[in-house]
Every structure is written in C-alpha cells, then in structure tokens.
Motif scaffolding. Structure first.
Motif, PDB file in Angstrom:
ATOM      1  N   ARG A  11      36.366  32.580  39.778  1.00 18.57           N
ATOM      2  CA  ARG A  11      35.776  33.719  39.724  1.00 18.57           C
ATOM      3  C   ARG A  11      34.235  33.599  40.254  1.00 18.57           C
ATOM      4  NH1 ARG A  11      36.572  38.230  35.739  1.00 18.57           N
ATOM      5  NH2 ARG A  11      36.017  39.559  37.364  1.00 18.57           N
ATOM      6  N   GLY A  12      33.726  32.560  39.825  1.00 20.90           N
ATOM      7  CA  GLY A  12      32.129  32.225  40.039  1.00 20.90           C
ATOM      8  C   GLY A  12      32.133  31.433  41.083  1.00 20.90           C
ATOM      9  N   GLY A  13      33.335  31.034  42.222  1.00 16.03           N
ATOM     10  CA  GLY A  13      33.193  30.573  43.309  1.00 16.03           C
ATOM     11  C   GLY A  13      32.624  29.205  43.109  1.00 16.03           C
ATOM     12  N   ALA A  46      46.907  34.386  39.582  1.00 18.58           N
ATOM     13  CA  ALA A  46      47.704  33.520  38.999  1.00 18.58           C
ATOM     14  C   ALA A  46      47.216  33.259  37.467  1.00 18.58           C
ATOM     15  CB  ALA A  46      47.870  32.246  39.487  1.00 18.58           C
ATOM     16  N   ILE A  47      45.837  33.146  37.559  1.00 23.00           N
ATOM     17  CA  ILE A  47      45.153  32.681  35.998  1.00 23.00           C
ATOM     18  C   ILE A  47      45.431  33.924  35.220  1.00 23.00           C
ATOM     19  CG2 ILE A  47      42.931  32.494  34.969  1.00 23.00           C
ATOM     20  CD1 ILE A  47      42.006  30.744  37.585  1.00 23.00           C
ATOM     21  N   TRP A  48      45.138  35.204  35.646  1.00 25.42           N
ATOM     22  CA  TRP A  48      45.204  36.521  34.764  1.00 25.42           C
ATOM     23  C   TRP A  48      46.769  36.649  34.457  1.00 25.42           C
ATOM     24  CZ3 TRP A  48      42.065  40.150  38.230  1.00 25.42           C
ATOM     25  CH2 TRP A  48      40.801  40.036  37.919  1.00 25.42           C
ATOM     26  N   GLY A  62      41.017  31.158  45.863  1.00 20.23           N
ATOM     27  CA  GLY A  62      40.470  32.334  45.873  1.00 20.23           C
ATOM     28  C   GLY A  62      40.947  33.325  44.903  1.00 20.23           C
ATOM     29  N   ALA A  63      41.233  34.781  45.505  1.00 17.41           N
ATOM     30  CA  ALA A  63      41.886  35.719  44.769  1.00 17.41           C
ATOM     31  C   ALA A  63      43.344  35.590  44.283  1.00 17.41           C
ATOM     32  CB  ALA A  63      41.960  37.025  45.670  1.00 17.41           C
ATOM     33  N   ALA A  64      44.086  34.860  45.063  1.00 18.72           N
ATOM     34  CA  ALA A  64      45.389  34.531  44.629  1.00 18.72           C
ATOM     35  C   ALA A  64      45.392  33.711  43.499  1.00 18.72           C
ATOM     36  CB  ALA A  64      46.056  33.830  45.850  1.00 18.72           C
ATOM     37  N   LEU A  65      44.500  32.813  43.194  1.00 19.58           N
ATOM     38  CA  LEU A  65      44.360  31.941  42.170  1.00 19.58           C
ATOM     39  C   LEU A  65      43.714  32.630  40.912  1.00 19.58           C
ATOM     40  CD1 LEU A  65      44.332  29.110  40.643  1.00 19.58           C
ATOM     41  CD2 LEU A  65      41.926  28.662  41.710  1.00 19.58           C
TER      42      LEU A  65
END
Length: 288
Positions: A191-193, A228-230, A222-225
């Motif tokens: 999320r921190g890029g 997946a983490i959440w 990106g957002a898909a990752l």
C-alpha cells in the motif's frame, strides 16, 4: 513482559493503522530480519498447550488454570475467561470441555477457505461432524451456527486445575503472531508503493504454510495484491480478535458488519465516569 520484537511489532501495527506505510514497513521488516521468529510447520500446533510461546509467538499473554473464577468475580481468574465463553454449550466428549457458545463463526467464514487450505480444520470446529465422528453430545446456544472457534476452545485440563465454571482456562492469548507481522509488513510494502515483490514474498510465506506447498503463491501487484493480503489476514487470523479492527481501519466496516454506523462505531464511547472525573474537560465521542 514485552520483548523488543513485540514492541517493534506493535509500533509497526500502530503505523499501519495510521497509514504511515513507510514507517510501518521499516520497523516490521526489522522484526522479520531479526531472525528471532519463524512460522511453525504445523499450524495446528500453535493452539495447544505444548505450542505456547513457540517460535511464532511475538507477543503472548500468559494464563494459568490454578486460580479460579466464578460469575461473581470473573476478574479473580488468572485464567483466560474468554476461552470458557467460547466453548460448546453442554459438551460431553473428547478433547474439549463445555462452555457458553459465544463468539461462534458464521458460514461466511467457513466458505472463505479455499480447497486444500490446512487451516480450516484447525480454525473451525464443525460440531455436527465432530459429534458424528466422536460420539460427543452438546446443546445449542444463542445464535447457534454449528461452528465453533477451535483455536480457543476450552480443552481438558489438568487435575490441579481450579474448580470453577470452566472459566479458568490456561490457554494463552496469542496477541501478535509472526504470521500477523508478515501480513502487516506485506500490506505496508504494497500500500505504500514501496516493493510489491517483497509484499508477495511475505504473503506467500503464510500461504505456503497454509497449503503445504508453493502452488498457491500469489503473483498479483497493486490493488489486486492489497485485496489478496486483506483476504489472507481474514482467513489466517479468524477467531483471534483482529477482524473488527481491520475492517474499521480499511473503511469496510459499514458494509461488512450489520448495524455498524459509519461516523460513530469507529470509536468506542467514553465511559461517563471518565467524563465526570475530567471535570468537563472530556467530551463524548460523536454519535453517543
């Protein structure tokens, strides 16, 4: 007593909640790279007495079964009172002891596990299937779902255990596990890029243990990752007391929790006694 690693993990968690991703990634990486912690091979071994304070334990609250408790004095217990409340009501059978059928998993939690996920049978006790296979008997409690939080079910105790209402359980509370640290670090790096490859590595360490192979590794970015983490946090940490706070900090609580009021329930109410003690200097949180 908290160790340095526990303090760093808690600091990283605080940074993550504040969306200070660079700071979170840095301090959580220090915990990971310290080499003081590791994932145990058998997920199920974490939750039994012999697995307490193991290599995956970053911060663990200690309990004993020797000081009793009753409903007239729950705070008298040196045991984990919450465990007794989560037990199966009216239970008679092997391995476990009875409790009060609170904090039961719902069908959505059961359905969240993918086929082959070794965590499912450790996390969820299907009481019907268990009864059929062992001959155990039980009664149903309020909002019975047929499932129980197996991680923290009360288990058979030693002969020296205090004689109480099964409220003095020795199960330690695993407040911060290494798997939690890995997933928090993965989220911070993503999320921190900062580094999606590193985020993938930390996420996949947890998934490899969950499935017993590397065939379920995630390659998203990106957002898909992030999603997946959440999802992995949801499944890995079911029944451990983190889900509500994850939903609040990610802005998903109102859509996931029935009755949750946005703009109010992100905070708890301030007790009226504390407001009175402050001589009017403290005010109530919005909506209460």
């Amino acid at each position: 007593r908290a160790t340095k690693g526990a303090a760093q993990a808690l600091l990283g968690k605080a940074y993550l909640y504040q969306e200070k991703f660079a700071e979170a990634a840095e301090v959580l990486d220090q915990v990971i790279l310290s080499g003081n912690y590791s994932l145990v091979e058998d997920f199920g071994s974490i939750w039994v007495n012999e697995g307490e304070n193991g290599p995956e334990s970053v911060f663990e609250v200690q309990y004993t079964e020797l000081e009793g408790a009753g409903f007239d004095c729950l705070q008298c217990s040196e045991g984990n009172v919450a465990v007794g409340f989560q037990g199966v009501r009216g239970y008679e059978g092997p391995v476990f002891t009875p409790g009060f059928s609170f904090n039961v998993p719902v069908q959505k939690a059961v359905d969240a596990f993918d086929p082959g996920d070794l965590r499912e049978g450790v996390t969820i006790l299907d009481i019907v299937a268990w009864s059929d296979s062992t001959g155990a008997v039980y009664t149903t409690g309020y909002e019975h779902t047929g499932y129980f939080n197996r991680k923290y079910l009360p288990r058979k105790r030693s002969p020296e255990a205090a004689n109480d209402l099964n409220l003095t359980n020795p199960n330690n509370y695993r407040a911060i596990r290494y798997a939690d640290v890995l997933l928090m670090a993965a989220e911070a790096f993503n999320r921190g890029g900062i580094d999606d490859t590193k985020a993938q590595d930390y996420l996949n360490m947890v998934r490899s243990r969950a499935f017993g192979d590397d065939n379920h590794n995630v390659t998203f970015t990106g957002a898909a990752l992030t999603d997946a983490i959440w999802k992995e946090r949801y499944i890995e940490l079911i029944g451990e007391g983190h889900r509500f706070f994850d939903l609040v900090r990610t802005g998903k609580a109102a859509e996931e929790i029935p009755g949750f009021v946005a703009g109010k329930h992100e905070l708890f109410p301030v007790p009226i006694e504390e407001i009175n003690f402050s001589n009017g200097n403290w005010t109530q949180n919005p909506g209460y």
